[in-house]
Write an enzyme that holds these catalytic residues in place. Structure first.
Site, PDB file in Angstrom:
ATOM      1  N   GLY A  13     -12.693  40.603  72.301  1.00 55.01           N
ATOM      2  CA  GLY A  13     -13.788  41.487  72.679  1.00 55.01           C
ATOM      3  C   GLY A  13     -13.324  42.924  72.767  1.00 55.01           C
ATOM      4  O   GLY A  13     -12.257  43.291  72.281  1.00 55.01           O
ATOM      5  N   LEU A  14     -14.165  43.747  73.418  1.00 52.51           N
ATOM      6  CA  LEU A  14     -13.850  45.167  73.498  1.00 52.51           C
ATOM      7  C   LEU A  14     -12.917  45.387  74.683  1.00 52.51           C
ATOM      8  O   LEU A  14     -13.267  46.024  75.653  1.00 52.51           O
ATOM      9  CB  LEU A  14     -15.161  45.938  73.680  1.00 52.51           C
ATOM     10  CG  LEU A  14     -15.222  47.372  73.146  1.00 52.51           C
ATOM     11  CD1 LEU A  14     -14.656  47.467  71.758  1.00 52.51           C
ATOM     12  CD2 LEU A  14     -16.644  47.871  73.172  1.00 52.51           C
ATOM     13  N   HIS A  15     -11.726  44.792  74.626  1.00 53.37           N
ATOM     14  CA  HIS A  15     -10.825  44.917  75.765  1.00 53.37           C
ATOM     15  C   HIS A  15     -10.057  46.229  75.691  1.00 53.37           C
ATOM     16  O   HIS A  15     -10.379  47.089  74.881  1.00 53.37           O
ATOM     17  CB  HIS A  15      -9.920  43.686  75.884  1.00 53.37           C
ATOM     18  CG  HIS A  15      -8.984  43.510  74.745  1.00 53.37           C
ATOM     19  ND1 HIS A  15      -7.642  43.399  74.903  1.00 53.37           N
ATOM     20  CD2 HIS A  15      -9.213  43.434  73.432  1.00 53.37           C
ATOM     21  CE1 HIS A  15      -7.085  43.270  73.704  1.00 53.37           C
ATOM     22  NE2 HIS A  15      -8.012  43.272  72.809  1.00 53.37           N
ATOM     23  N   THR A  16      -9.080  46.397  76.569  1.00 56.02           N
ATOM     24  CA  THR A  16      -8.486  47.718  76.767  1.00 56.02           C
ATOM     25  C   THR A  16      -8.060  48.413  75.472  1.00 56.02           C
ATOM     26  O   THR A  16      -8.427  49.556  75.235  1.00 56.02           O
ATOM     27  CB  THR A  16      -7.281  47.607  77.706  1.00 56.02           C
ATOM     28  OG1 THR A  16      -7.677  46.783  78.790  1.00 56.02           O
ATOM     29  CG2 THR A  16      -6.875  48.959  78.222  1.00 56.02           C
TER      30      THR A  16
END
Lengths: 90, 583
Positions: A13-16
């Site tokens: 996903g849109l992680h760090t």
């Protein structure tokens, strides 16, 4: 103004890290860039804003660009999503 | 002075290794924030104070980043990039400056208010990974506030200690590692926390999720930290220290020879294939279990979804999590356990139960609150389209409960059919056998379900009437009590009579001393914590099924648990001499 709907492909996903890549890419363009997810709208040039989206794999996002170079910005950002942020799949 | 008693605490094994040393308790200074009014003419001065603090914070983080790059490589160090980017987030800073001018308040008060807003949004996420990121944001916030208040950063202390703390930020983990830290033990955190990931990269043994370790230790106390099994021992005796040193050496030697095992099946010498799977709580752990050489999940604890919440997650949130797990595990299967909670965890209860272990838990809560159970069943069914999800019910004590729960599953199925939502029509339903009455009734239960799973932790406590957490009686909790072994044999026999498989997901399944016995009793699936997977696999591969059966038959002839254990230990030593045995 252009709007484009996309689905997050990369597994984490849109992680760090992808969030950081996204914001860095967005900073190259003059156009304003907003992301809408489940009714929440954030300024996608703000790293802390993108981090709060908590967008996991499979999430639908609406991207909105507004400004003179909106076409170029949209193409670059959509490409980034489609390539799964150039992250390996681990 | 009499020596302080040895205390053993159980947490989550986050990074492997065994160390012995002195404790350093790290107490984080939570910044004290006062709301002050700043006269309009001083607003610019306040903003300057903030800008200086941001610049100092950035310098600190740059230093941490370059240190992290040397220690763990550029790619992993990137997690600090995001923190540095927050410090130059113009949109965030502009809104803070505007508020300072408009509200006439001090910088730290506004910084705290503004960043906490974002943190709250992240904490609301259903995704464990995202909730963990809220801690990174907290770290940046506290760093800025500390610098506004011009307080110093503590990062150096006497080397050679085990750092004990409520929680550790990634920056703490990296900074402390300069002091030749032996290990980390924390109250909070899971396998996927950044601190856990970093300590694995740094090769610093760590145990997290100990809940209240900080309440049990002082700086200077002696401690053993076992990052293989997630245990710490405070004030260990000389004897315990020696025992763990030996175990540490054995584990290190053993790990060395593990890589060749990873790709091999868990199969006996004569070809009986055993299902060896892992217990998990979060989707992210699957990466780790696969690296350890196991593909299936024999126990998924859905309670991870409830952490830090005061309401049950929606069907959609649950569906996403279950789907993610089923996909990552595919083509292997995952056994999902429906919520196993005491009612007080999520649902406000008007009274505290006097004896919660014998109270409102597991399937009892589910059947009393069918709407919650139906939501979860719909989510699991929707996620089952790859046909690799099995579902089981916890704390079942009677057939009535099995039938009621199955009726609700049917109800969930027909509601999905009516909405034309696809799911696995043949989704397998099982029961966790952890209450003695269910063990007695194993044969009758087996006739109505597709599989059984033995939950040894509770089964042993209930069967022997021993609370493991009660120091006065905990030594009576013994896996090898003949009554326990006979009960397990009964459950497996009854299941096989009815042609359904039996798995075990309690700690006993991961005890290398018990492997030969369980194999010989006919257990079909061992579901264990990821860190012990290689050992269990190695033992399974060291024996024929026939010999294991003989060992089990002989073990049943002893009348005292010590004799059973000694007999089993000798057999492991004979068949798989390089297995490091605990205790």
């Amino acid at each position: 103004m252009i709007e484009k709907e996309i689905v997050i492909k990369n597994r984490a996903g849109l992680h760090t890290r992808p969030a950081a890549t996204l914001v860095k890419m967005a900073a190259k363009y003059k156009a304003e860039f907003y992301i809408v997810k489940d009714g929440l709208e954030i300024n996608a040039k703000s790293i802390i804003g993108v981090m709060t989206l908590a967008a996991e794999q499979g999430s639908k996002l609406l991207l909105r660009f507004d400004g003179e170079d909106e076409q170029e910005a949209c193409a670059a950002i959509v490409g980034l999503f489609e390539r799964g942020f150039d992250e390996s799949l681990v | 002075m009499s020596p302080s008693p040895e205390i053993t605490l159980h947490g989550i094994a986050a990074a492997p290794g065994i160390v012995t040393g002195k404790v350093f308790v790290y107490t984080k200074n939570v910044p004290h924030i006062e709301e002050k009014t700043v006269p309009p003419e001083d607003a610019e001065k306040e903003i300057e104070r903030l800008q200086n603090a941001v610049a100092r914070s950035e310098k600190e983080l740059q230093k941490i980043l370059s240190f992290a790059e040397q220690k763990i490589g550029n790619n992993k160090a990137k997690i600090f990039d995001a923190q540095i980017m927050i410090l130059s987030d113009k949109i965030l800073l502009d809104s803070i400056y505007k508020r300072i001018k408009k509200e006439h308040k001090n910088a730290e008060f506004i910084v705290h208010g503004e960043i906490t807003k974002y943190q709250q949004l992240m904490l609301n996420s259903a995704d464990e990974y995202m909730r963990e990121r809220a801690h990174d944001v907290e770290d940046v916030k506290n760093r800025i506030i500390r610098n506004i208040q011009e307080q110093k950063l503590i990062s150096r202390f006497e080397g050679g200690s085990i750092v004990v703390s409520q929680s550790l930020t990634p920056a703490d983990t990296i900074l402390f590692s300069r002091n030749e830290i032996l290990g980390y033990a924390t109250d909070m955190g899971g396998v996927t926390s950044h601190a856990a990931l970093l300590s694995r990269s740094l090769k610093i043994p760590a145990v997290v999720g100990l809940k209240d370790v900080t309440a049990h230790v002082h700086t200077g106390d002696g401690m053993i930290l076992d990052g293989y099994s997630g245990v710490i021992i405070v004030n260990p005796s000389e004897e315990t220290i020696l025992r763990y040193k030996r175990r540490g050496r054995e584990m290190a030697r053993f790990e060395h020879g593990l890589s060749e095992l990873k790709e091999l099946p868990a199969q006996t010498i004569d070809g009986k294939l055993i299902e060896l799977s892992s217990n998990i709580e979060f989707a992210d752990e699957i990466r780790f279990t696969k690296a350890q050489g196991s593909h299936g999940v024999g126990l998924y604890r859905a309670e991870g979804l409830l952490m830090g919440r005061d309401a049950f997650p929606s069907e959609e949130e649950q569906y996403k999590e279950y789907k993610a797990i089923a996909e990552r595990v595919f083509p292997s299967k995952v056994i999902m356990r429906t919520f196993d909670i005491g009612g007080d965890k999520v649902v406000a209860q008007s009274y505290a139960e006097e004896n919660p272990f014998l109270g409102w838990r597991g399937i009892r809560v589910a059947l009393d609150r069918p709407e919650t159970f139906l939501t979860q069943m719909r989510a699991m069914l929707r996620a089952s389209t790859k046909k690799n999800i099995w579902v089981m019910f916890p704390m079942v004590s009677s057939l009535r409960e099995v039938r009621k729960a199955k009726e609700l599953v049917e109800k969930a199925k027909s509601s999905l059919r009516a909405e034309k939502i696809p799911f696995d029509e043949h989704l397998k339903i099982g029961v966790m056998i952890e209450v003695p009455s269910a063990a007695v009734l194993a044969g009758d239960i087996a006739k109505e379900v597709d599989f059984l799973s033995i939950g040894t932790n509770d089964l042993i406590q209930y069967l022997l009437a021993v609370d493991r957490g009660n120091d006065i009686v905990s030594q009576l909790y013994q896996e090898f009590e003949p009554a326990v072994i006979l009960t397990i044999r009964h459950i497996i026999k009854e299941a096989h009579k009815n042609k359904i498989p039996v798995s075990m997901c309690g700690e006993m399944a991961g005890d290398p001393i018990a492997t030969l016995l369980l194999l010989g009793l006919g257990l079909d699936e061992f579901s264990v914590i990821p860190s012990v997977l290689p050992e269990i696999k190695k033992i399974i591969r060291s024996v024929t099924l026939r010999e294991a059966q003989k060992i089990a038959a002989k073990a049943l002839t002893f009348s005292v648990h010590e004799e059973v254990k000694e007999f089993l230990v000798n057999n492991v030593k004979r068949l798989a001499p390089d297995i490091p045995l605990p205790g």
